[in-house]
Design an enzyme around this catalytic site. Structure first.
Site, mmCIF file in Angstrom:
data_model
loop_
_atom_site.group_PDB
_atom_site.id
_atom_site.type_symbol
_atom_site.label_atom_id
_atom_site.label_comp_id
_atom_site.label_asym_id
_atom_site.label_seq_id
_atom_site.Cartn_x
_atom_site.Cartn_y
_atom_site.Cartn_z
ATOM 1 N N GLU A 87 0.801 -1.220 0.000
ATOM 2 C CA GLU A 87 0.000 0.000 0.000
ATOM 3 C C GLU A 87 0.839 1.278 0.000
ATOM 4 O OE1 GLU A 87 -2.501 -0.655 3.398
ATOM 5 O OE2 GLU A 87 -4.086 -1.567 2.190
ATOM 6 N N GLU A 118 7.181 -22.013 7.666
ATOM 7 C CA GLU A 118 7.561 -21.155 8.787
ATOM 8 C C GLU A 118 8.539 -21.819 9.750
ATOM 9 O OE1 GLU A 118 4.422 -21.390 12.295
ATOM 10 O OE2 GLU A 118 3.439 -20.867 10.413
#
Length: 306
Positions: A87, A118
């Site tokens: 953004e 992960e």
């Protein structure tokens, strides 16, 4: 009877006594109890405001040295980092390389779980090497549980390569984290409504913090004047209209003069403002802006003093 201690010390893995019977509630009651739990998020963030401010300062320092803010996370934490990074270019007109988001498992993991991604410290290390992380960068790890190996692997390697490091979690940090990382933000929102579902309160807290870090750094870089986004370029009709309105409001101009000034500036609101205040052409206005670290307010202050 003495209450049994939690089987897992991490807040994100503990059961919430307020929602122990939530499966028996009506839709309205469920909505109410989730809303009550969500009201704990902002105060938990407020308790860490000093640490958030340090993260803002580290991000600003990285940008001013030509470095990057790089988020590293897995699952929800990783997705939120990628979201915040994505953004920044359309909001503040920055190079997409300035703020980056890394998620364990790569971009496939944005939509689908990548099993075991992960758990690899080595993969986190390799990502730092691949991006040639260095002393000018600020690497910000995100792991609600505080224990994601991928994230700690990335931060460890980033530290070895000379970068500043930050860590955001939603449980009590281990002492070693406070000693090793440059800033630790521990937002203690408490157990989730649904045990372990950290996309809820922990996710909300994470988004609040990331928004504060990047927004704060962008403001410090001079990409905001007052509370207006001024470091934008008029690349389409909507942005041209917004740019003209900002110039009309800040410079007390009518629409046509604002439009002409925007055109003369090459579509840059910041340059247009400096050109108007100083009477300089685009090139000299750009130099003046650079001399003040990109902060339009400082240019105006000096212009008024003259």
């Amino acid at each position: 009877m003495t209450p049994r201690p939690p089987l897992d010390p991490r807040l994100t893995e503990q059961r919430n006594p307020a929602t122990a019977e939530i499966d028996r509630l009506s839709a309205l009651e469920i909505a109410r109890i989730i809303n009550l739990e969500d009201q704990k998020v902002a105060p938990a963030v407020a308790a860490q405001i000093d640490a958030v401010a340090r993260a803002i300062e580290f991000a600003e320092a990285a940008f001013r040295k030509g470095g990057r803010l790089i988020y590293v996370g897995a699952g929800t934490s990783g997705r939120l980092g990628v979201l915040d990074a994505s953004e920044m270019p359309p909001t503040y007109g920055i190079d997409p390389q300035m703020v980056q988001g890394i998620i364990a498992g790569g971009y496939t993991a944005l939509l689908n779980a990548v099993e075991g991604a992960e758990d690899s410290r080595e993969a986190g290390c390799e990502e730092m090497d691949a991006r040639e992380v260095g002393p000018n960068d600020f690497i910000f790890g995100i792991a609600a549980s505080g224990s994601t190996p991928y994230v700690h692997g990335a931060l460890t390697r980033a530290k070895q390569r000379g970068a500043r490091t930050g860590f955001l979690l939603c449980t009590h940090p281990d002492e070693w984290m406070l000693q090793v990382y440059d800033v630790v933000i521990a937002v203690l929102v408490g157990p989730e409504v649904v045990t372990g579902s950290t996309r809820m309160k922990a996710g909300t807290a994470t988004k609040l913090v990331l928004n504060m870090v990047t927004t704060g750094a962008m403001i410090r870089l001079g990409k905001v004047y007052g509370n207006l986004m001024i470091d934008l370029r008029a690349t389409n009709e909507k942005l041209r209209d917004r740019s003209e309105r900002i110039l009309m409001e800040t410079l007390d101009l009518e629409r046509e003069p604002a439009r002409a000034l925007l055109k003369a500036s090459g579509g840059s609101v910041k340059l247009a403002m400096v050109m108007q205040w100083t009477g300089a052409d685009r090139e000299r206005a750009s130099a003046e802006l650079a001399r003040h670290g990109g902060r339009v307010g400082e240019v105006l202050k000096e212009s008024r003093a003259r």
